[in-house]
Design an enzyme around this catalytic site. Structure first.
Site, mmCIF file in Angstrom:
data_model
loop_
_atom_site.group_PDB
_atom_site.id
_atom_site.type_symbol
_atom_site.label_atom_id
_atom_site.label_comp_id
_atom_site.label_asym_id
_atom_site.label_seq_id
_atom_site.Cartn_x
_atom_site.Cartn_y
_atom_site.Cartn_z
ATOM 1 N N THR A 61 14.827 90.923 -17.504
ATOM 2 C CA THR A 61 14.394 91.336 -16.161
ATOM 3 C C THR A 61 12.887 91.536 -16.088
ATOM 4 O OG1 THR A 61 14.809 93.643 -16.775
ATOM 5 C CG2 THR A 61 16.592 92.473 -15.653
ATOM 6 N N LYS A 104 12.620 101.899 -5.226
ATOM 7 C CA LYS A 104 13.451 100.991 -6.008
ATOM 8 C C LYS A 104 14.308 101.804 -6.978
ATOM 9 C CE LYS A 104 9.801 98.782 -7.430
ATOM 10 N NZ LYS A 104 8.810 97.819 -7.940
ATOM 11 N N GLY A 129 9.252 91.258 -15.050
ATOM 12 C CA GLY A 129 8.596 90.751 -13.852
ATOM 13 C C GLY A 129 9.292 91.082 -12.548
ATOM 14 N N THR A 130 10.345 91.892 -12.617
ATOM 15 C CA THR A 130 11.130 92.181 -11.411
ATOM 16 C C THR A 130 10.283 92.794 -10.292
ATOM 17 O OG1 THR A 130 13.002 92.640 -12.863
ATOM 18 C CG2 THR A 130 13.223 93.298 -10.576
ATOM 19 N N GLY A 131 9.484 93.808 -10.637
ATOM 20 C CA GLY A 131 8.705 94.511 -9.613
ATOM 21 C C GLY A 131 7.647 93.635 -8.973
ATOM 22 N N CYS A 132 6.935 92.870 -9.804
ATOM 23 C CA CYS A 132 5.910 91.954 -9.285
ATOM 24 C C CYS A 132 6.546 90.926 -8.358
ATOM 25 C CB CYS A 132 5.226 91.217 -10.436
ATOM 26 S SG CYS A 132 4.526 92.263 -11.724
#
Length: 272
Positions: free
Chosen positions: A212, A181, A214-217
């Site tokens: 932003t 990412k 919580g983007t990865g989860c």
């Protein structure tokens, strides 16, 4: 209602992760994502955090026995079509979850969570080797960001040119696919997906929106949702990227710090 007229159950996705009391990341983000994408979300809680828009004020890991019991309870009765992992703070937890996933014949998405959006450490240094040697080898897709790549491999990525090198370093630990990412780079939001031979570059515009959390989860849960529906890894990742891009664009202020992405944007039920 007769059995014949009862609606069939949607695909089942299990998240193994920590709780975010502020609702923007962790288990809460995972379950919201799964609902938005039409799968049945189930959860194994690994840790409880005191967390809000300003950061993580405290974290308490659950006992390994509690994590194992939750997993077996769900999988042995309800079954599962894909598994996603998030915050696994200790080596013992990482190794337990890796063993459980390794014994479950469904796709798995490993988000090797190292630090929170605010820079708070969520993974003990002693657990890094367990992630490398136990968890990554059982992953269908690993989804590290650039900070996590550096933690796991020592490879520092400063431009798109370095993303192939980063992917090769992560693939060396054994996941089938890796999604690097590139959200921390400047310019467009670029991610790089590869299994070592096939390559996919995923690009999206970068929005001027600081909310932003919580983007990865959210991305990892969206990928797991696609895999549970029977999509290929490239199909699931591409659809997940589109969903997250929309969620980031619609992210909203909450509290005094970094607000969450809008998990409900696709349904028109979000906060923006």
């Amino acid at each position: 209602m007769s059995a014949s007229s009862r609606a069939s159950a949607p695909p089942r996705v299990l998240t193994v992760a920590g709780s975010d009391s502020g609702g923007g990341a962790g288990i809460q983000a995972d379950l919201k994502t799964m609902l938005a994408l039409g799968v049945h979300g189930m959860s194994v809680l690994t840790a409880v955090t005191a967390q809000n828009s300003l950061g993580v004020q405290g974290a308490w890991e659950l006992p390994v026995e509690a994590v194992r019991a939750q997993y077996r309870s769900v999988v042995d009765d309800i079954g599962v079509d894909a598994v996603k992992t998030g915050m696994l703070s200790s080596a013992e937890l990482v190794e337990t979850v890796a063993e459980l996933i390794g014994g479950t014949a469904v796709p798995s998405v490993v988000d090797p969570v190292g630090v929170s959006k605010h820079g708070d450490s969520l993974l003990a240094a002693s657990a890094l080797d367990s992630v490398r040697t136990k968890l990554l080898p059982v992953a269908t897709v690993a989804t590290p960001n650039l900070d996590e790549v550096a933690q796991l491999t020592g490879v520092e990525v400063e431009s798109e040119d370095g993303m192939r090198r980063a992917a090769a370093a992560v693939l060396a630990y054994g996941p089938t696919w890796v999604l690097i990412k590139g959200g921390h780079l400047s310019g467009d939001a670029v991610d790089f997906l590869t299994d070592g031979s096939e390559e996919h570059w995923l690009r999206a515009p970068r929005f001027d929106n600081r909310h932003t959390h919580g983007t990865g989860c959210t991305l990892a849960s969206a990928i797991a949702s696609g895999l549970a529906k029977g999509q290929s890894v490239p199909e699931a990742v591409t659809a997940a990227k589109e969903y997250v891009t929309g969620a980031i664009a619609a992210g909203f202020a909450l509290g005094g710090g970094i607000g969450p992405v809008d998990h409900g944007w696709l349904l028109g039920t979000g906060g923006a």
